[in-house]
Design a protein around this motif. Structure first.
Motif, PDB file in Angstrom:
ATOM      1  N   GLU A  10      73.827  74.429 100.634  1.00 19.26           N
ATOM      2  CA  GLU A  10      72.623  73.894 101.288  1.00 19.26           C
ATOM      3  C   GLU A  10      72.966  73.269 102.639  1.00 19.26           C
ATOM      4  O   GLU A  10      72.229  73.428 103.616  1.00 19.26           O
ATOM      5  CB  GLU A  10      71.939  72.866 100.379  1.00 19.26           C
ATOM      6  N   LEU A  11      74.092  72.583 102.703  1.00 17.39           N
ATOM      7  CA  LEU A  11      74.531  71.998 103.974  1.00 17.39           C
ATOM      8  C   LEU A  11      74.906  73.078 104.984  1.00 17.39           C
ATOM      9  O   LEU A  11      74.668  72.922 106.187  1.00 17.39           O
ATOM     10  CB  LEU A  11      75.721  71.057 103.734  1.00 17.39           C
ATOM     11  N   LYS A  14      71.853  74.464 106.527  1.00 15.46           N
ATOM     12  CA  LYS A  14      71.302  73.512 107.506  1.00 15.46           C
ATOM     13  C   LYS A  14      72.246  73.312 108.700  1.00 15.46           C
ATOM     14  O   LYS A  14      71.900  72.604 109.644  1.00 15.46           O
ATOM     15  CB  LYS A  14      71.050  72.158 106.829  1.00 15.46           C
ATOM     16  N   ARG A  15      73.456  73.891 108.596  1.00 15.96           N
ATOM     17  CA  ARG A  15      74.491  73.748 109.627  1.00 15.96           C
ATOM     18  C   ARG A  15      74.843  72.265 109.834  1.00 15.96           C
ATOM     19  O   ARG A  15      75.084  71.823 110.956  1.00 15.96           O
ATOM     20  CB  ARG A  15      74.073  74.412 110.938  1.00 15.96           C
ATOM     21  N   ASP A  16      74.867  71.533 108.739  1.00 16.19           N
ATOM     22  CA  ASP A  16      75.208  70.111 108.800  1.00 16.19           C
ATOM     23  C   ASP A  16      76.724  69.958 108.661  1.00 16.19           C
ATOM     24  O   ASP A  16      77.252  69.539 107.623  1.00 16.19           O
ATOM     25  CB  ASP A  16      74.470  69.351 107.683  1.00 16.19           C
ATOM     26  N   GLU A  18      78.835  67.953 110.099  1.00 21.83           N
ATOM     27  CA  GLU A  18      79.341  66.580 110.016  1.00 21.83           C
ATOM     28  C   GLU A  18      79.419  66.109 108.559  1.00 21.83           C
ATOM     29  O   GLU A  18      80.421  65.545 108.128  1.00 21.83           O
ATOM     30  CB  GLU A  18      78.424  65.653 110.827  1.00 21.83           C
ATOM     31  N   GLN A  19      78.363  66.388 107.801  1.00 17.72           N
ATOM     32  CA  GLN A  19      78.339  65.980 106.393  1.00 17.72           C
ATOM     33  C   GLN A  19      79.350  66.786 105.566  1.00 17.72           C
ATOM     34  O   GLN A  19      79.997  66.249 104.666  1.00 17.72           O
ATOM     35  CB  GLN A  19      76.920  66.154 105.825  1.00 17.72           C
ATOM     36  N   ALA A  52      82.471  75.793 109.822  1.00 19.88           N
ATOM     37  CA  ALA A  52      82.743  74.486 109.223  1.00 19.88           C
ATOM     38  C   ALA A  52      84.239  74.292 108.990  1.00 19.88           C
ATOM     39  O   ALA A  52      84.786  73.215 109.261  1.00 19.88           O
ATOM     40  CB  ALA A  52      81.981  74.348 107.902  1.00 19.88           C
TER      41      ALA A  52
END
Length: 217
Positions: A10-11, A14-16, A18-19, A52
């Motif tokens: 899911e991250l 969202k291309r998150d 950092e998380q 990532a």
């Protein structure tokens, strides 16, 4: 902390980044899940996974965990080898993206990426993408391995490979590829290529035309 693989997916969607990096530094399972996403069948998962991992390697490098980074890269090369018992489908792309984030690793890993990718037909598309991503930085290696690159592309001779070849040669500015590129100008099949977070779809002829223009400018 109970972490699910779905959380990482899911991250990634969202291309998150950092998380994801935060979780990987806190939880060994997170990094394991992220690595496994390199082999996901969904391109919306594996492409951001490649990015990532490269960003995470950059953080580790800056934190002076250089041997940890090198060990991960060595494992990527091992996965490209027949003896590993499986083909590391997205390993060439991951090596290239790591080099983009840690330029000091261009040598020896850039030339090693090219050498390994063009030994195994299933890795050729990944190798071409890696060449295109690295661009002019990898020109010496492309020149050294040009016979292997050209012969593999001609042997495989399918639309996605030809489109990636055209784009990659243009990004490198590789003049010896011009005769091959000019033969592709009238190819009408559409090919989608992932470039810096977006998918771009063009006819092979258009990829070739853009490559020729870049090389001849």
């Amino acid at each position: 902390m109970h972490l699910q693989k779905q959380t990482i997916k899911e991250l990634l969607l969202k291309r998150d980044f950092e998380q994801i990096i935060f979780l990987c530094n806190k939880n060994v399972r997170a990094f394991k899940f992220l690595r496994s996403c390199l082999y996901d069948v969904d391109s919306r998962i594996y492409w951001p996974a490649i990015e990532a991992i490269a960003k995470l390697m950059q953080v580790w490098w800056q934190e002076n965990k250089k041997e940890k980074v090198r060990e991960f890269i060595r494992n990527l090369f091992w996965s490209m080898n027949d003896e590993s018992g499986g083909i590391g489908w997205n390993a060439p792309q991951t090596v290239a993206e790591i080099i983009i984030h840690i330029p000091q690793l261009l040598e020896p890993y850039g030339s090693m990426m090219v050498a390994h990718a063009f030994e195994e037909p299933p890795l050729v598309k990944g190798g071409l993408w890696g060449i295109g991503r690295l661009g002019e930085r990898i020109k010496d290696s492309v020149s050294f391995f040009q016979n292997e690159i050209f012969s593999q592309v001609l042997k495989i001779n399918e639309p996605e490979t030809l489109g990636l070849f055209a784009w990659a040669m243009g990004e490198v500015g590789f003049k010896p590829a011009l005769p091959y590129l000019k033969k592709l100008l009238n190819y009408s099949e559409k090919v989608k290529i992932y470039v810096q977070g977006k998918f771009w779809e063009r006819r092979i002829g258009e990829w070739a035309k853009r490559a020729v223009k870049k090389i001849e400018k």
